[in-house]
Every structure is written in C-alpha cells, then in structure tokens.
Scaffold this motif. Structure first.
Motif, short mmCIF file in Angstrom:
data_model
loop_
_atom_site.label_atom_id
_atom_site.label_comp_id
_atom_site.label_asym_id
_atom_site.label_seq_id
_atom_site.Cartn_x
_atom_site.Cartn_y
_atom_site.Cartn_z
N TYR A 51 -36.40 -108.39 -24.18
CA TYR A 51 -37.34 -109.40 -23.68
C TYR A 51 -36.74 -110.73 -23.10
N ASN A 52 -35.66 -111.26 -23.63
CA ASN A 52 -35.05 -112.02 -23.16
C ASN A 52 -34.15 -112.10 -21.66
N MET A 53 -34.01 -110.89 -21.52
CA MET A 53 -33.35 -110.51 -20.18
C MET A 53 -34.57 -110.09 -19.09
N ARG A 54 -35.90 -110.23 -19.82
CA ARG A 54 -36.89 -109.71 -18.82
C ARG A 54 -36.92 -110.07 -17.21
N ASP A 55 -36.76 -111.54 -17.24
CA ASP A 55 -36.92 -111.97 -15.49
C ASP A 55 -35.47 -111.53 -14.72
N GLU A 77 -35.80 -107.82 -28.80
CA GLU A 77 -35.90 -108.87 -28.37
C GLU A 77 -34.77 -109.34 -27.22
N GLN A 78 -33.72 -108.60 -27.33
CA GLN A 78 -32.70 -108.90 -26.29
C GLN A 78 -33.06 -108.48 -24.76
#
Length: 77
Positions: free
Chosen positions: A19-23, A16-17
């Motif tokens: 994914y939140n930093m994906r961009d 999840e972490q």
C-alpha cells in the motif's frame, strides 16, 4: 521489480508495505490515461477516468443526487 523486492521486509505486514508503494507501482504499470479519480459536486459523485480538463471521459460510474446511477462510457464530461 527487483528494486521493489529489495524494499520488502518479508517478516512484516506485506499488505501495508505494498500500500505504501501503491503510487510507484501504479505509475509503472498504468499511464495517466487509465488512472481513476473521484469527482464530487452539488449534482453528482463520479468515479472513473477523466480527460485533460478533469471531466468524465472513458469508463466510470456517476451517482446523481436523486440516487440514479449511470455506469459505463463517458465522453467529454
């Protein structure tokens, strides 16, 4: 990358972490030239790279309404 490691809580859900930093990760490793987009219209659905006019250009997959598929290289839409 050291900045990213300092942001992680290793006792929490890492997926999840990330994914939140994906961009942020994508911007660091991939130029806009290699970003993929999805285009949907009345004739087809396209997933792949595009040119500056947002037309299919490069590598992608186009699925037409009659369910035929073109997967491969595109040039200028």
């Amino acid at each position: 990358m050291k900045d990213w490691l300092s942001k992680f809580n290793f006792d929490a859900d890492l997926e999840e972490q990330v994914y939140n930093m994906r961009d942020e990760i994508m911007d660091h490793f991939f130029t806009k030239e290699f970003h993929t987009v999805t285009i949907k219209n009345a004739h087809f659905k396209y997933w792949g790279t595009v040119n500056k006019f947002n037309k299919p250009d490069g590598i992608g997959r186009m699925i037409f309404n009659e369910n035929s598929i073109h997967e491969g290289a595109f040039k200028n839409g």
